[in-house]
Scaffold this active site. Structure first.
Site, PDB file in Angstrom:
ATOM      1  N   GLY A  88       0.806  -1.217   0.000  1.00 18.90           N
ATOM      2  CA  GLY A  88       0.000   0.000   0.000  1.00 18.90           C
ATOM      3  C   GLY A  88       0.834   1.259   0.000  1.00 18.90           C
ATOM      4  N   ASP A  89       2.129   1.125   0.198  1.00 18.55           N
ATOM      5  CA  ASP A  89       2.971   2.302   0.327  1.00 18.55           C
ATOM      6  C   ASP A  89       3.280   2.976  -1.004  1.00 18.55           C
ATOM      7  OD1 ASP A  89       4.331  -0.113  -0.118  1.00 18.55           O
ATOM      8  OD2 ASP A  89       6.238   0.753   0.489  1.00 18.55           O
ATOM      9  N   GLU A  90       3.056   2.302  -2.116  1.00 17.88           N
ATOM     10  CA  GLU A  90       3.366   2.906  -3.410  1.00 17.88           C
ATOM     11  C   GLU A  90       2.142   3.447  -4.137  1.00 17.88           C
ATOM     12  OE1 GLU A  90       4.222  -0.301  -2.751  1.00 17.88           O
ATOM     13  OE2 GLU A  90       6.392  -0.349  -2.670  1.00 17.88           O
ATOM     14  N   VAL A  91       1.014   3.505  -3.481  1.00 18.08           N
ATOM     15  CA  VAL A  91      -0.205   3.962  -4.131  1.00 18.08           C
ATOM     16  C   VAL A  91      -0.317   5.467  -3.955  1.00 18.08           C
ATOM     17  CG1 VAL A  91      -2.709   3.767  -4.213  1.00 18.08           C
ATOM     18  CG2 VAL A  91      -1.318   1.768  -3.768  1.00 18.08           C
ATOM     19  N   PHE A  92      -0.141   6.174  -5.066  1.00 19.32           N
ATOM     20  CA  PHE A  92      -0.196   7.624  -5.037  1.00 19.32           C
ATOM     21  C   PHE A  92      -1.572   8.102  -5.462  1.00 19.32           C
ATOM     22  CE2 PHE A  92       4.191   6.393  -5.999  1.00 19.32           C
ATOM     23  CZ  PHE A  92       4.805   6.909  -4.880  1.00 19.32           C
TER      24      PHE A  92
END
Length: 104
Positions: A88-92
């Site tokens: 979920g950390d790369e969802v911009f």
């Protein structure tokens, strides 16, 4: 996978699986195009390969059904792990409330 998990366990190492959600879903959108967002962008990266940008929408019930099926298939493969990383950390650009809901 079973052999790797068993090999690690014999050495007191726990393999923690990662199913990166809600992003990194290009393969999901290829195999389940009905889950792709309407505003998904596909980029030509050369040699006929394409990269799909977009994220699973946690507001859609069919997305949750898909995620449950994936997790039900993956979790038993890692019997020694009490954890699973869902990314979920790369969802911009995803609203913060959606990320919080996924993390709960």
């Amino acid at each position: 996978m079973a052999a790797l998990v068993a090999y690690a366990a014999e050495r007191f190492v726990t393999v923690v699986p990662e199913i990166d959600l809600p992003g990194h879903t290009a393969a999901v959108f290829r195999s389940h195009p009905e889950l792709a967002p309407a505003d998904a962008v596909s980029i030509d990266v050369g040699d006929g390969a394409r990269f799909d940008l977009g994220a699973l929408n946690p507001g859609r019930s069919e997305v949750w059904a898909f995620v449950e099926n994936v997790l039900d298939a993956v979790i038993p493969q890692f019997p020694h792990s009490a954890y699973m990383h869902i990314g979920g950390d790369e969802v911009f650009g995803m609203p913060e409330e959606a990320l919080i809901r996924i993390g709960t």
